[in-house]
Structure formats: C-alpha cells, structure tokens
Design an enzyme around this catalytic site. Structure first.
Site, PDB file in Angstrom:
ATOM      1  N   GLU A 164       2.425   1.894  -3.315  1.00 55.09           N
ATOM      2  CA  GLU A 164       1.444   2.565  -4.272  1.00 55.09           C
ATOM      3  C   GLU A 164       1.415   4.026  -4.156  1.00 55.09           C
ATOM      4  O   GLU A 164       1.171   4.671  -4.883  1.00 55.09           O
ATOM      5  CB  GLU A 164      -0.029   1.938  -3.988  1.00 55.09           C
ATOM      6  CG  GLU A 164      -1.332   2.695  -4.526  1.00 55.09           C
ATOM      7  CD  GLU A 164      -2.442   3.158  -3.604  1.00 55.09           C
ATOM      8  OE1 GLU A 164      -2.895   3.989  -3.521  1.00 55.09           O
ATOM      9  OE2 GLU A 164      -2.962   2.010  -3.059  1.00 55.09           O
ATOM     10  N   HIS A 206       0.778  -1.288   0.075  1.00 61.46           N
ATOM     11  CA  HIS A 206      -0.099   0.060  -0.147  1.00 61.46           C
ATOM     12  C   HIS A 206       0.827   1.121   0.087  1.00 61.46           C
ATOM     13  O   HIS A 206       0.702   2.169  -0.506  1.00 61.46           O
ATOM     14  CB  HIS A 206      -0.941  -0.111   1.151  1.00 61.46           C
ATOM     15  CG  HIS A 206      -1.737   1.025   1.365  1.00 61.46           C
ATOM     16  ND1 HIS A 206      -2.497   1.545   2.414  1.00 61.46           N
ATOM     17  CD2 HIS A 206      -2.330   1.916   0.395  1.00 61.46           C
ATOM     18  CE1 HIS A 206      -3.215   2.554   2.175  1.00 61.46           C
ATOM     19  NE2 HIS A 206      -3.221   2.770   1.087  1.00 61.46           N
ATOM     20  N   GLU A 215      -4.682   7.890   6.626  1.00 62.75           N
ATOM     21  CA  GLU A 215      -5.830   7.017   5.700  1.00 62.75           C
ATOM     22  C   GLU A 215      -6.098   6.054   6.747  1.00 62.75           C
ATOM     23  O   GLU A 215      -7.416   5.342   6.768  1.00 62.75           O
ATOM     24  CB  GLU A 215      -5.220   6.472   4.711  1.00 62.75           C
ATOM     25  CG  GLU A 215      -5.979   5.591   3.941  1.00 62.75           C
ATOM     26  CD  GLU A 215      -5.368   5.068   2.333  1.00 62.75           C
ATOM     27  OE1 GLU A 215      -6.219   4.345   1.923  1.00 62.75           O
ATOM     28  OE2 GLU A 215      -4.539   5.360   2.125  1.00 62.75           O
ATOM     29  N   GLU A 221       4.985  11.063   3.106  1.00 62.84           N
ATOM     30  CA  GLU A 221       3.860  10.073   2.506  1.00 62.84           C
ATOM     31  C   GLU A 221       3.639   8.860   3.492  1.00 62.84           C
ATOM     32  O   GLU A 221       2.484   8.367   3.496  1.00 62.84           O
ATOM     33  CB  GLU A 221       4.282   9.363   1.204  1.00 62.84           C
ATOM     34  CG  GLU A 221       2.968   8.889   0.313  1.00 62.84           C
ATOM     35  CD  GLU A 221       2.067  10.463   0.263  1.00 62.84           C
ATOM     36  OE1 GLU A 221       0.903   9.985  -0.098  1.00 62.84           O
ATOM     37  OE2 GLU A 221       2.499  11.417   0.200  1.00 62.84           O
TER      38      GLU A 221
END
Length: 1021
Positions: free
Chosen positions: A127, A124, A205, A198
C-alpha cells in the site's frame, strides 16, 4: 487508450438511496472485471458554485502535467481514556456553504491475510509503495503534490481482506487526479531505492503504535491464535519483519510485485468516483483511465479454517502501558455477511451493550465494579471477516472490579441466560428497525472522501442495490437466527483478556515477539466453566430495556412552513441578550432535515479560580455525567446525542440530533444538573476514574508536546501532576460544600440551530431560565485566558522526558508566535498564514518524511491559541533525538526562502485557488455548520462570515506577501521571529544532551519564574 466497448454492464436504477439524497448513482462493470460506482453530485456544480468555481480558477484549468501518501494512522485507540487537555486550544478552519469537493476511492479485495509467512506486513508495505511513482508519473510525490496544489488530500489503509485508497480534490481537477490515481493500479514503479526508504516509514508507523494498549492486545490475540490460522501473523509489518526477509535472501521486491500481480486486477477492484460532471462523463473517464487495469481469472481469495481460533478455557493477562483495567470477552461467530438483512448480531449488541436501567452496565456500575461496557462486532477486518465474526464485550473496570473478574463474567452469562429464557423480542427489533430507517431516510452527508471510501468498502460486502442501504437495513425478523447466533455465546467459545498495569504478578510470563508485551496464560477451572454454562439463577436486577421514549414521531420541516424574517438569514442572530443568558438562533434552510443542535456554554462561579476549584469543578462534572448516563444513553439510541464537557470555568452542554424530543431531553438533563448532589459510592468510583485519567495524561509524546506548549503559553494552566496530588486529598464533604457556591451564579451563552422555529428556540431558552433561576455571573468574574507575549527575537527551549519510560518516540514541536488577532486585518493575516500552510505542507512532508525518513509523523500547520496566531512544525521519531530533529526542521525552514522565491505564478495561483475552494466548501452536514458557528461564539469573535472575508483578502494577496510574512515571522534574523521549541525526549535518548544548546537559545528551566517575569496579551476569550 481504452475503447468505449470496454463496458460489460451499466445501470442507473440499481442503487437504493435515501429519499433526501439528490445525488445520482450509476454502477458499471468494465470488461476487466472492475466495478465502478459513479456518483453525480448536483451540488458540486450548482449555479452559485459554478460562478465561484470559475472566479477561483483564473485560468488554472487542468493540464496534462505529470502526484506520497498521507496514510491513516490505524492507531486502534479505542482503549484510551479521554485525555482532556488542560486548556482549550482553538485550532479551527472555517468553511462556508458554497462549494463541494470531488472525491474517489478504490478498494482492492486483498489485505494482510495474504501476507506470506516470510514477509509479514507485506500487504501494508505494498500500500505504501503504490504512492511512490508510476511509469506515467515517475516523481515520488507527484500525486500528493498535485492534490496539495488543488485543495485536495489523500489517505489509505490496509485491512485484513481489503486495501482502500481515497482522495478528495477541487472538482475541476478531478480528472487530473484520477489520471495519477489510476496509475497506482496499472504501472507502479516499485523502485528498490524507494522501497528501502519507505520501509522506514512502515517501521515508524509501527513504532507509533508500539505503546498502544489496544494494538498490543490485538497482536497478542494474533500471536496466541492457532498456528497456520490467518490471524497468526503480524499485520503491521516493521523493519525487522521485512528487512529480515531480505537478510535471509528473500527478494522482497519480487515478493511485493508477486502480491501486486496476483491480486491487483479488475475482478478484485471496486472504484467509487464522486463528481459534479454528468454520469456519462464520469463513465467515459473510467473507461479511458481504468480499462488498462489487467484482467485476471483469479477469483476473490478464500481462507479455509479448521478448528477454533484460540484454545478454550484460557485467561490471558496482558500488562498495560496505561493505568487501565479492562476485561475483554470475545466470542467467535460464523461469517454473517449474507444475513445482513437480519442483523442478529446487532440485536444482541444492543442488549449486551445497553446502559439503561436493568442492563449489565447499570448492574455492574451499581456494584462499583465497572465504569463502561461496550459490545458488538467491530468494524475492523479481524472482527468482521469472511473467516468469521468476532463479537466482543469490553468492560472498563474499577480497582474493586479487577478483583471480581470471574463474578463479572458470571453475571454476563446470567444476562445471556435471561436472553434465552425470554426469547428474542420482536418489539426490540422493530425499535432498531424504526431508528435505522429514520436515520437512512434523513441521512446526513459526510465529507466526500469518507463517503467514497465507505461506498467502495460496501461494494465488496453488499449486493449493488444495497451499497448505501446495507448498513441501515433491518428487513427480516428472524427469531431462529437470533437464537442460532446466541448459541455461540458459551464459555467454551469465549476468549478472556484482562489488560491492566497490575496484570503480571508472577515471575513467569511470556513475551509477545513483535510488541514485546508481557503476558501470562492461565487455565479456567472446569467448575467455573460449568457454572457459566448454566448459571443456577438470574439476578432480579437484570432486565430487558424499557421502551424508548425518545424515538421521534414528528419529522416536519420548519423551513417549509414559515415566512419568518429569519428564514433566509445566513448567520445566527442573537434573540436574547440578558445578564444571565445570551442566546443565538438560526433556522436551517440548507439541509432541511428534522435535526437540530442546541449548544450551551455555562460559566460556573469560581470554577477555575485556583487549582483546588479547578479539580473540584472537574470532579463535579464527571459525577454529573455519571448521574445523567442512563437518561442520555436511551436518547442516544434514538439518535439524540448529549455531550457534557468542560474547560476552565465553563460547562459545555450539547444536545443534538433529531429535534422532536430535544426539549424533553434537555429538560431532564438540566433538572438533574441544577439539583444533583453526589453519593458516597459514586464519589469513590468517579474519583478513582479521574485519578486514572490524570495518570494517563501525556502518555503519548505528541499529546505531551502540545500540553507542554500550552503550559508555557497560557497564564492559567494547572499542572496535571499537581492536580493529581490535590485530588487524593479531596473528600465528598469538600465537594458537597463547593457545589452550591459553584451553582450560585452562572452565565449562559447558547445557540439553537436547525429545524426549530424562533418560538421553539425561545422556549428552549426558557428551559434554561426555569432551571437556573440564580444570580447572573458578571463578565469580570468569568474566566478568560491570557496568552504569553513572547519577547522580541525569543528563541526558547523547553525539554521534558517522555512520561512512559518505555516510549522510544521523541517529539520536536517548533512553535512560532505571530500576533494576536486584531479586528482590523484579522482575515488578511489568517489568509497569509493559511496560504503559507498550503504551500509548505506537502514539501515539508516530502522532505522530512519521504526523503529523510525522520519519522512517521511530520506536520506543519497554523495554531490559534485563544486568538493568538502561531505556526507549528512538528516531527515525531523513534530513530533520532530531538537535537537532530530540530536541526532538520530548521534546515527545512531555512530552505523555504528558495522554495517561495522559486514558486512560479501558475503554482502560486493553484495554491491560492485551492485554499479558496477549501474555505468556501459546503459544510457536509448541519453538525459541521453548527460547529463552525459555535467556534465563533466560544471564541467571542462572532464573525460568522469569516471564511468569505478571508477569501476576499486572498484574492488580493501576492507571492511577495507570503515571502515578506515568512521573512518577518519565521526567519531568525528578524526581531519579530519569536519561537518556542518543545522537545520531548524518548527513553532511548539522553536528556542531558539537551543542556547543550546554541548560545542564542534560552532554556526554560524554572517555568513558574519565567511566566512570572513575562508579559501577556490581553484576554479575548
């Protein structure tokens, strides 16, 4: 630069498509192993579109300039009760049938199953990192910035065995977007400083999902799976799982690069490109831009599994965040991908999840134990992987049903025994086959980027010829295969999960380590397991479904057989305008499919006069939906859908799908609606369910902030807690006394759109008249909402605490009120607001999310609240309190002066033409077009060509218009700047700090008093 000799194979004849599909398909394979499906869409550059496109370009052809991610919120929210917002807020963007976007998607055959144990969530995270710049395009936001300037957007998601990236863009900028996109898979930078930032986005998230019951259940299922099993991981990833790896001395950058090097190669990649260019041109672009993806000998990853996923004979009780009672049963099946032509699991899902007479749903509902039942193999990676399929049944329980869990499971096994006894029925398979073939033959289009992503995923699963047809095809009737699959539905292969707020009764509980969810495990007795294995009897109420009367037989296209004056009209026409009923009609001459949509809005007498009438109306409509369920479910199986909803005093009824049996269904629905009175047993169940829904309202901070904003803005807004309190005291006698008055006077406004002749539309209007021969409700008795007119220079604050005491996320929603719509200048004002949105959306995301990492949700967008224009900036964060968030939003808004002034002419033109392309984008399907028309009707605007008018106004806009608008409405020095900051305080913040505020700000503490002393705009809808 790649050479043309890099193509290994090419075919234009492989893909089976619908007879109505005008697109051309070609599959090619490059020497590096990458498979690409090229799609030529003739409607992208149709004659009209070419003219429009050239007019819009104004010399903005793509150049070779050297674009972050707007990733899917994999929220898994299927468990949530519907959170009906208290007021309807109309926030719609129109589109018009002229142009279409281009799109592309890349699916890579690797996902979270490949996460190393020491770096969980790495796939993830990878990505996320691919959006952070490449060797060719090093700027972190280059990809998103390019798409944003050219009317596009992007998305991505990570599954267990694949990762998908997709985008859409104005068609003439497809190649420029592909140049940037292809570099994801050739030379991503993966800079350490970008990784550190990030990582916070991945953590934000995860924090968004932390209080989500469906996500918590999925992670509990992972946590309790066997050690070493691919499920036994934490797929989300967060700061702890990834940062801890670095603290332990693991080189996270090297780990992520290794994952990329090992699995991001052509042999595992499936590319889809949808464009208006000829297939040969699209092919040359693929060769040019994607041939440099590396080739590798590593074949598709395989996962070997020994033994069961979970311990047999266990019941897991998970403490819920929301007020819900859910029984989830899961059976493990072998991987059935190779048997997709038989669809045995779908046959069983159809029967176990059926809601008609004789079904499990009907049986459990009649006993007052359950409100909904769903069944089948989910689309998520855990449910449908190469390891095996997970067949689930999810049963939403009542309070009394929660006490009967073992009995309910017993009845599930009685139904399974019935299925074994009667043996698989070929007529049922044939019905499913006919419906699927009908849906394939008359398939509706979907948005281009969704279609590209779907095809790319399908390339990983199906043979090339069935990349479209694979989801629909029921080709082989195989009774033995159905019995084989049915053989896995046994107690020793079943996992039981109960999700409820009252699940944890003992002091002895476990904690799932990532979400912190509390749960218990208990053994199922051997005697129960034996009873379920072979129930001694089958209740006579349990039966197979009856034959479906709603499967259509007439597929003739009306537009082909009429010479009516209305055949070529581009907007709906009013065909009836009477005191009781107003009806709009438009014959579809665009899509030419045997589908139609009939929408109606029925004003009910006194349905919203006060809080009690509001609650009684809601309760009546919930009970009506419950009464209609068996009828409308059977129709929905035949792809004729019904939606019953409400806002203020309006019941909104939509019947849409294949048109042949639409009048039959509508007649049945209205006949029930005119005479229905609730019974005591259903009253108790539905009242309990409504109580639960009200208790669960505003559990999500983002929903809560919108609710509070509307609560401030709308004159008639009934507080959810007051509604809940009043509902407790309402009796069946109260409701039965209220219903006749509610139905005594009505006003109906409707729209018939699609494959219906005018006389058929008139017949449908007669169905309404025949069922509702009552007095018309005059206009002055119909509810119309008024919106507060914030005073000049208003700077308001409204502070609230999160409803869920464990919710760490805070939200700031900064709302600027602009003006009420006026007939003159309406589309110009909308054009300015929409263009401002186009310009600031990506810089806002880039600054507040990518650079400052305030939180996962960063949004800026227009609001139209009952036809009053507004603009919102919104941030959700688990890391910062609302005061800091508001300060950062304000700082960004202050800097917009410089951003707008510094915008060069070429960039301004790109944004403008990108917005024009969005506005004149062709509706993907009849349903989209109907919704666009219906929004104009329910808003009482009736400007069906609003998008075209907005485009005309856009053509004359200058950069100075945007700057002046910004300075007038968003700069605090302007008297026309009127703002409301809604601040939702997370559990880890101190609400008392909200009491200290700038002198210029007014805190709304007594909301009722504030609204009493305020002025309101006149009602428009």
């Amino acid at each position: 630069m790649a050479e043309n000799g890099r193509i290994r194979s090419s075919s234009d004849e492989t893909v089976i498509k619908s007879p109505c599909d005008r697109r051309l398909y070609r599959i090619i394979e490059l020497d590096n192993g990458l498979s690409a499906l090229l799609v030529h869409d003739p409607e992208i550059y149709s004659d009209d579109a070419i003219g429009n496109s050239k007019a819009l370009q104004n010399n903005t052809e793509d150049d070779d300039e050297y674009e972050d991610e707007s990733e899917d919120d994999e929220d898994g929210d299927e468990m949530d009760e519907d959170e009906d917002e208290e007021e309807e807020e109309k926030e719609k963007r129109d589109s018009s049938s002229q142009t279409k976007k281009a799109a592309a998607a890349m699916c890579v055959g690797m996902g979270s199953f490949l996460d190393p144990v020491e770096g969980q969530g790495l796939a993830h995270f990878l990505e996320h990192m691919l959006f952070m710049g490449s060797t060719e395009f090093p700027d972190e936001n280059e990809y998103d910035s390019y798409l944003s300037k050219h009317g596009g957007s992007s998305n991505a998601y990570t599954e267990t065995e694949h990762t998908c990236y997709h985008f859409e863009v104005k068609p003439e900028f497809l190649k420029g977007a592909l140049m940037r996109f292809s570099q994801f898979f050739i030379s991503p930078l993966m800079k350490m400083e970008a990784m550190e930032r990030e990582l916070l986005a991945v953590d934000s998230e995860f924090n968004q999902a932390l209080q989500n019951d469906a996500c918590r259940l999925q992670q509990l299922q992972c946590h309790t799976s066997g050690t070493g099993h691919p499920f036994n991981k934490f797929f989300w990833g967060n700061k702890k799982s990834l940062f801890d790896a670095m603290e332990k001395g693991i080189d996270l950058r090297e780990q992520i690069l290794k994952l990329y090097r090992d699995f991001y190669h052509g042999g595992l990649m499936k590319l889809v490109i949808i464009g208006g260019e000829p297939l040969d041109t699209l092919e040359s672009w693929v060769v040019e831009l994607f041939s440099n993806i590396k080739k590798d000998s590593i074949i598709k990853p395989k996962f070997s599994v020994e033994g069961p996923i979970w311990k047999a004979g266990q019941l897991y009780r998970l403490e819920a965040v929301k007020d819900v009672h859910i029984l989830d049963l899961t059976w493990t099946l072998p991987c059935l991908r190779q048997d997709y032509l038989k669809k045995s699991e779908d046959y069983l899902a159809h029967l176990l999840g059926h809601e008609g007479r004789g079904s499990l749903h009907s049986f459990l509902k009649a006993r007052g134990w359950a409100t909904t039942v769903s069944a089948g193999v989910g689309d998520e990676g855990m449910h449908r992987s190469s390891i095996g399929y997970m067949f689930g049944m999810s049963i939403h329980l009542t309070d009394s049903g929660l006490e009967k869990i073992f009995d309910i499971i017993g009845y599930v096994y009685q139904y399974l025994k019935l299925l074994r006894q009667v043996s698989p029925q070929e007529w049922i398979f044939k019905e499913l086959q006919d419906i699927a073939n009908m849906e394939f033959r008359f398939a509706e289009e979907q948005p281009q980027d969704d279609y590209a992503a779907e095809l790319a995923e399908n390339l990983l699963v199906y043979p090339e010829e069935h990349v479209i047809y694979g989801d629909y095809v029921y080709k082989v009737w195989d009774e033995e295969m159905i019995n084989f699959v049915l053989g896995f539905f046994k107690p020793e292969n079943m996992r039981i999960d109960v999700v409820s707020k009252t699940s944890i009764k003992s002091q002895e509980f476990h904690c799932e380590p990532w979400f912190g969810s509390r749960y218990t495990e208990e053994d199922i007795s051997a005697s129960l397991m034996e009873l379920w294995k072979d129930p001694p009897e089958i209740d006579v109420s349990l039966q197979l479904p009856s034959k479906n009367e709603f499967i259509p037989l007439d597929f003739s296209i009306r537009a082909s057989s009429t010479s009516s004056d209305l055949a070529n009209v581009y907007s709906p026409v009013c065909i009836i305008d009477e005191p009781l009923i107003k009806f709009w009609y438009k014959l579809d001459n665009t899509f030419k499919l045997p589908r139609a949509n009939t929408y109606s809005c029925i004003n009910l007498k006194g349905g919203y006069n006060n809080i009690k009438s509001c609650v009684l109306t809601e309760l009546f409509i919930h009970l009506l939906k419950d009464e209609l369920n068996e009828t409308i479910y059977q129709a929905s199986v035949a792809k004729l859908e019904t939606s019953v909803s409400f806002f203020s005093d309006k019941l909104e009824l939509k019947v849409y799908g294949f048109n042949d049996k639409l009048p039959v269904l509508l007649s049945k629905v209205l006949a029930i609606g005119k005479s229905f009175l609730p019974t005591d047993d259903r009253f108790k169940v539905i009242k309990e369910n409504m109580e639960r829904t009200l208790k669960n309202t505003n559990m999500k901070p983002l929903s809560h902030s919108s609710y509070v904003r509307l609560q401030v803005l709308c004159q008639s807004f009934y507080n959810v807690d007051e509604k809940l309190c009043l509902l407790n005291d309402i009796s069946l006698t109260d409701l039965k006394a209220f219903i006749p008055e509610l139905r005594s006077q009505l006003y109906i406004e409707g729209l018939c759109h699609g494959n219906l002749l005018e006389e058929e539309a008139l017949q449908i209007s007669k169905i309404f008249k025949n069922n509702f021969s009552v007095q018309p409700l005059p206009a002055e008795m119909r509810h119309q909402e008024s919106v507060i007119c914030l005073p000049s220079g208003a700077n308001l604050l409204r502070n609230v605490r999160v409803k869920n005491e464990c919710e760490t996320n805070s939200v700031v929603e900064l709302y600027f009120q602009i003006e009420q719509e006026k007939e003159k200048g309406l589309t110009k004002m909308k054009a300015i607001i929409d263009l401002f949105d186009e310009i600031v959306e990506e810089p806002c995301f880039n600054q507040l999310r990518t650079k400052e990492q305030l939180g996962y949700v960063v949004e800026s967008s227009p609001r139209i609240t009952y036809r009053v224009f507004g603009f919102c900036f919104c941030v959700q964060s688990s890391k910062y309190d609302p005061i800091y968030l508001q300060d950062r939003i304000d700082n960004f808004i202050s800097g917009l002066d410089e951003l707008l002034e510094g915008l060069d002419d070429e960039s301004f033109e790109n944004y403008r033409s990108g917005l024009m392309a969005k506005l004149i984008e062709k509706d993907p399907s009849l349903l989209y077009e109907t919704n666009r028309f219906w929004n104009q009707i329910t808003d009482k605007r009736y400007m069906f060509d609003q998008s075209q008018k907005e485009v005309e106004d856009l053509k004359s806009l200058k950069k100075s218009d945007i700057i002046n608008w910004y300075k007038t409405y968003l700069q605090q020095s302007s008297p026309k700047c009127r703002r409301l900051a809604v601040r939702v305080w997370g559990c880890n913040t101190d609400l008392k700090e909200g009491e200290t505020h700038p002198k210029s700000a007014q805190v709304i503490e007594d909301l009722a008093g504030f609204k009493m002393s305020s002025e309101f705009y006149p009602s428009l809808c």
